[in-house]
Design a protein around this motif. Structure first.
Motif, mmCIF file in Angstrom:
data_model
loop_
_atom_site.group_PDB
_atom_site.id
_atom_site.type_symbol
_atom_site.label_atom_id
_atom_site.label_comp_id
_atom_site.label_asym_id
_atom_site.label_seq_id
_atom_site.Cartn_x
_atom_site.Cartn_y
_atom_site.Cartn_z
ATOM 1 N N ALA A 142 0.810 -1.220 0.000
ATOM 2 C CA ALA A 142 0.000 0.000 0.000
ATOM 3 C C ALA A 142 0.843 1.270 0.000
ATOM 4 N N LEU A 143 2.011 1.224 0.666
ATOM 5 C CA LEU A 143 2.793 2.448 0.878
ATOM 6 C C LEU A 143 4.107 2.463 0.113
ATOM 7 N N GLY A 144 4.469 1.364 -0.508
ATOM 8 C CA GLY A 144 5.703 1.322 -1.285
ATOM 9 C C GLY A 144 6.870 0.777 -0.488
ATOM 10 N N ASP A 145 7.951 0.459 -1.198
ATOM 11 C CA ASP A 145 9.144 -0.129 -0.588
ATOM 12 C C ASP A 145 10.158 0.955 -0.234
ATOM 13 N N VAL A 146 10.845 0.743 0.868
ATOM 14 C CA VAL A 146 11.965 1.604 1.262
ATOM 15 C C VAL A 146 13.091 0.702 1.743
ATOM 16 N N HIS A 147 14.314 1.235 1.711
ATOM 17 C CA HIS A 147 15.398 0.542 2.395
ATOM 18 C C HIS A 147 15.990 1.479 3.426
ATOM 19 N N ILE A 148 16.284 0.910 4.574
ATOM 20 C CA ILE A 148 16.807 1.686 5.695
ATOM 21 C C ILE A 148 18.329 1.626 5.671
ATOM 22 N N LEU A 149 18.962 2.771 5.903
ATOM 23 C CA LEU A 149 20.415 2.878 5.957
ATOM 24 C C LEU A 149 20.805 3.403 7.334
ATOM 25 N N PHE A 150 21.701 2.705 8.004
ATOM 26 C CA PHE A 150 22.111 3.077 9.354
ATOM 27 C C PHE A 150 23.414 3.885 9.313
ATOM 28 N N PRO A 151 23.493 4.968 10.090
ATOM 29 C CA PRO A 151 24.700 5.791 10.088
ATOM 30 C C PRO A 151 25.861 5.161 10.843
ATOM 31 N N ASP A 152 25.566 4.200 11.718
ATOM 32 C CA ASP A 152 26.624 3.572 12.503
ATOM 33 C C ASP A 152 26.161 2.180 12.919
ATOM 34 N N LEU A 153 27.101 1.319 13.208
ATOM 35 C CA LEU A 153 26.748 -0.061 13.522
ATOM 36 C C LEU A 153 26.103 -0.214 14.887
ATOM 37 N N HIS A 154 26.378 0.686 15.816
ATOM 38 C CA HIS A 154 25.811 0.507 17.147
ATOM 39 C C HIS A 154 24.303 0.761 17.178
ATOM 40 N N VAL A 155 23.756 1.335 16.103
ATOM 41 C CA VAL A 155 22.299 1.517 16.027
ATOM 42 C C VAL A 155 21.685 0.627 14.948
ATOM 43 N N ALA A 156 22.496 -0.225 14.326
ATOM 44 C CA ALA A 156 22.028 -1.045 13.210
ATOM 45 C C ALA A 156 21.343 -2.302 13.735
ATOM 46 N N GLU A 157 20.096 -2.157 14.075
ATOM 47 C CA GLU A 157 19.314 -3.247 14.664
ATOM 48 C C GLU A 157 18.283 -3.753 13.657
ATOM 49 N N TYR A 158 18.167 -5.061 13.549
ATOM 50 C CA TYR A 158 17.126 -5.641 12.692
ATOM 51 C C TYR A 158 15.839 -5.765 13.501
ATOM 52 N N VAL A 159 14.796 -5.080 13.058
ATOM 53 C CA VAL A 159 13.497 -5.142 13.724
ATOM 54 C C VAL A 159 12.409 -5.298 12.669
ATOM 55 N N ARG A 160 11.260 -5.765 13.103
ATOM 56 C CA ARG A 160 10.106 -5.891 12.221
ATOM 57 C C ARG A 160 9.007 -4.959 12.712
ATOM 58 N N ILE A 161 8.941 -3.811 12.067
ATOM 59 C CA ILE A 161 7.941 -2.793 12.400
ATOM 60 C C ILE A 161 6.905 -2.780 11.286
ATOM 61 N N ASN A 162 5.637 -2.837 11.658
ATOM 62 C CA ASN A 162 4.570 -2.953 10.666
ATOM 63 C C ASN A 162 4.056 -1.622 10.146
ATOM 64 N N ASP A 163 4.146 -0.579 10.956
ATOM 65 C CA ASP A 163 3.574 0.719 10.604
ATOM 66 C C ASP A 163 4.662 1.656 10.097
ATOM 67 N N LEU A 164 4.419 2.301 8.947
ATOM 68 C CA LEU A 164 5.441 3.171 8.366
ATOM 69 C C LEU A 164 5.739 4.361 9.265
ATOM 70 N N ARG A 165 4.725 4.994 9.839
ATOM 71 C CA ARG A 165 4.976 6.143 10.722
ATOM 72 C C ARG A 165 5.833 5.724 11.915
ATOM 73 N N GLU A 166 5.559 4.564 12.452
ATOM 74 C CA GLU A 166 6.374 4.066 13.559
ATOM 75 C C GLU A 166 7.803 3.804 13.099
ATOM 76 N N LEU A 167 7.948 3.240 11.892
ATOM 77 C CA LEU A 167 9.283 2.982 11.353
ATOM 78 C C LEU A 167 10.045 4.290 11.145
ATOM 79 N N GLN A 168 9.365 5.314 10.672
ATOM 80 C CA GLN A 168 10.010 6.613 10.464
ATOM 81 C C GLN A 168 10.511 7.191 11.785
ATOM 82 N N GLN A 169 9.710 7.119 12.827
ATOM 83 C CA GLN A 169 10.141 7.632 14.128
ATOM 84 C C GLN A 169 11.291 6.810 14.689
ATOM 85 N N TRP A 170 11.216 5.502 14.492
ATOM 86 C CA TRP A 170 12.290 4.623 14.954
ATOM 87 C C TRP A 170 13.595 4.966 14.242
ATOM 88 N N ALA A 171 13.512 5.229 12.934
ATOM 89 C CA ALA A 171 14.711 5.568 12.160
ATOM 90 C C ALA A 171 15.279 6.917 12.601
#
Length: 551
Positions: A142-171
């Motif tokens: 419904a909202l399209g594909d994105v890929h997440i890029l982490f600025p540093d490894l200490h924040v590079a966590e694999y998570v499964r977030i279902n809501d795009l707004r939540e994913l944006q805030q998490w990023a």
């Protein structure tokens, strides 16, 4: 420089759960011969153009090719690299033949191997030489594909977030970026939903990849390679800009054969003062970046002294400055204002003179024509190529290595390089290719003259050679045959003089009587004769208001 192979330099542990690890110094030596030199320095003082791939896939996820091979390939021919396995799809459905099981299993592979991904990024990352970024892809019908890029490894966590707004805030909390890609699909069919884009976390859009080009619905490179239909007008870059959205553009491969930086699949170009993760993220956040399809076209675009990606206060007079350096004849450079071309520059129409020999020329060697599929002779051809220049000097080179065919053992690789010669090993086959093009290539920028000679010597697939004077190559290309029909063949292309591959111009645009009705946006499109393109990020000029009237 002598022959260099990773096996010779790096005696390491086995590939597998522990991953393939090599000392950073050894990897730097192994790849030194392969890097195109020098990186061009555009007119924007202090900035260098770097080329990399920020979106690609392998067997970590549901694509093909080992992770170890992907890192090795990226390190050999890119300035920077993000490893982005398929990560999650919250609104996945149930489809014909249970094909969703392939994707769901791929997400489990990414979850299980994420610690290996982080360790591999850590081992390969070389600030100032080859920065590596961790990330993964998030699908959404419904909202399209994105890929997440982490600025540093200490924040590079694999998570499964279902809501795009939540994913944006998490990023945002992690300083990460979300890059929308293949936006041109129809909404509801994994095309972008621009209304949900958060500019703070998604400052750029991937407008070109192996999917095709999303500039507009009639642009070159249509969407034809995937199950979804073609480009939807309302989800193209020009349509977004006309609706008032502001973003930069990049390209990346989205390759599914584990081959980052594959030729003709797209690269991201950034203008940065240093080659580090921090500098890459700064360039993306400030839209100081652009998209290329394959050839590493150097592009500088400014208005009133301000570079691409900027938002400028209203000015009635706009001095537009463009500089472009290609790796083939440039057919045209176009300046667009509000999606309409307002100026075209035609380098290909310039007439070389005797003085043209005083500047470097570009010569391309392309190899890999072979038996077409109807002959039922599909095979992989191994090439061992030496290119020797007499009476001239190699100033820079660019490789044109495309992804297929998938092969875990073979590599496209430069083994030796000096200012007089280059030796490379490569392989070709007419399968698993972009647009069924089996050829690969290398392009040289050479300072010489009409008496300069270039010799192509093959040790494999057969021992054969071709020598041509530059004066002859200025008039005609020439072929190299490895045997009688239907054996593989190659082509030494006609020379390109500097007048044809480099251009620089200024043009003035004066605001018209409709000023004040909205911001104007400008961008530049470069089109080479070999159908390789570049697109700048836009520059916006704010509308006239009562406060700035008379500016």
């Amino acid at each position: 420089m002598g022959s260099l192979t990773r096996r010779d330099l790096c005696k390491t542990a086995a590939i597998g759960a522990g991953a393939w690890m090599a000392p950073r110094a050894a990897r730097a030596a192994a790849a030194a011969a392969e890097r195109p030199i020098p990186n061009e320095r555009p007119a924007s003082a202090g900035y260098t153009v770097y080329f990399g791939d920020l979106h690609n896939h392998s067997a970590v996820g549901y694509a093909q090719g080992s992770m170890e091979r992907a890192f090795d390939i990226a390190h050999n021919h890119l300035d920077f690299f993000a490893f982005t396995p398929h990560g999650w799809w919250p609104d996945i459905g149930h489809y014909e033949n249970n094909i969703e099981e392939k994707w769901l299993k791929g997400f489990e592979v990414t979850r299980e191997r994420w610690p290996e991904v982080i360790e591999m990024v850590r081992q390969y990352d070389q600030p100032g030489v080859f920065p590596v970024i961790a990330g993964y892809e998030w699908h959404h019908r419904a909202l399209g594909d994105v890929h997440i890029l982490f600025p540093d490894l200490h924040v590079a966590e694999y998570v499964r977030i279902n809501d795009l707004r939540e994913l944006q805030q998490w990023a945002k909390k992690r300083g990460a970026l979300l890059i929308p890609h293949h936006p041109g699909n129809r909404q509801g069919h994994r095309g972008a939903n621009i209304a949900y884009r958060d500019p703070e976390v998604s400052p750029v859009i991937e407008m070109f990849s192996e999917w095709g080009c999303a500039e507009h619905d009639r642009a070159p490179y249509p969407y034809v390679r995937h199950t979804e239909a073609g480009r939807w007008t309302r989800n193209t870059i020009q349509y977004y800009l006309a609706q008032g959205h502001r973003f930069g553009v990049i390209a990346s491969t989205d390759d599914h054969l584990g081959y980052p930086g594959g030729y003709r699949e797209g690269l991201a170009a950034i203008l940065a003062k240093e080659l580090t993760r921090e500098a890459i993220f700064d360039a993306l956040r400030n839209r100081r970046c652009y998209a290329v399809t394959g050839d590493r076209i150097v592009l500088d675009f400014q208005i009133n002294g301000q570079r691409m990606g900027r938002e400028l206060p209203y000015a009635r007079k706009r001095r537009i400055a463009v500089a472009a350096t290609g790796w083939d004849q440039i057919d045209r450079v176009e300046v667009l204002k509000n999606n309409r071309v307002i100026h075209r520059d035609f380098p290909m129409d310039r007439v070389p003179t005797a003085a043209s020999w005083k500047r470097p020329v570009v010569v391309r060697f392309e190899y890999g024509w072979g038996p077409w599929p109807a002959l039922n002779m599909t095979r992989t051809c191994d090439w061992d190529i030496r290119i020797q220049i007499e009476g001239g000097r190699i100033e820079a080179h660019q490789t044109c290595f495309q992804p297929g065919p998938l092969d875990e053992e073979r590599r496209d690789k430069i083994l030796e390089r000096s200012d007089r010669h280059i030796r490379l090993k490569s392989f070709t086959a007419l399968r698993q290719q972009i647009e069924d093009i089996s050829t690969k290539g290398i392009v040289l920028r050479v300072r010489g003259g009409p008496e300069t000679t270039i010799t192509i010597s093959l040790e494999s697939p057969t021992r054969v050679s071709l020598t041509q004077k530059f004066s002859d190559l200025a008039e005609s290309n020439e072929m190299l045959w490895t045997g009688d029909f239907p054996k593989e063949s190659a082509l030494l292309h006609r020379l390109v003089f500097e007048e044809h591959y480099r251009t620089e111009f200024t043009v003035d645009d004066v605001d018209g009587p409709d000023r004040g009705k909205g911001a104007d946006w400008y961008y530049v499109r470069v089109v080479q004769a070999n159908n390789q393109l570049a697109w700048s990020s836009p520059i916006w000029v704010e509308p006239q208001t009562a406060k700035n009237k008379g500016a």
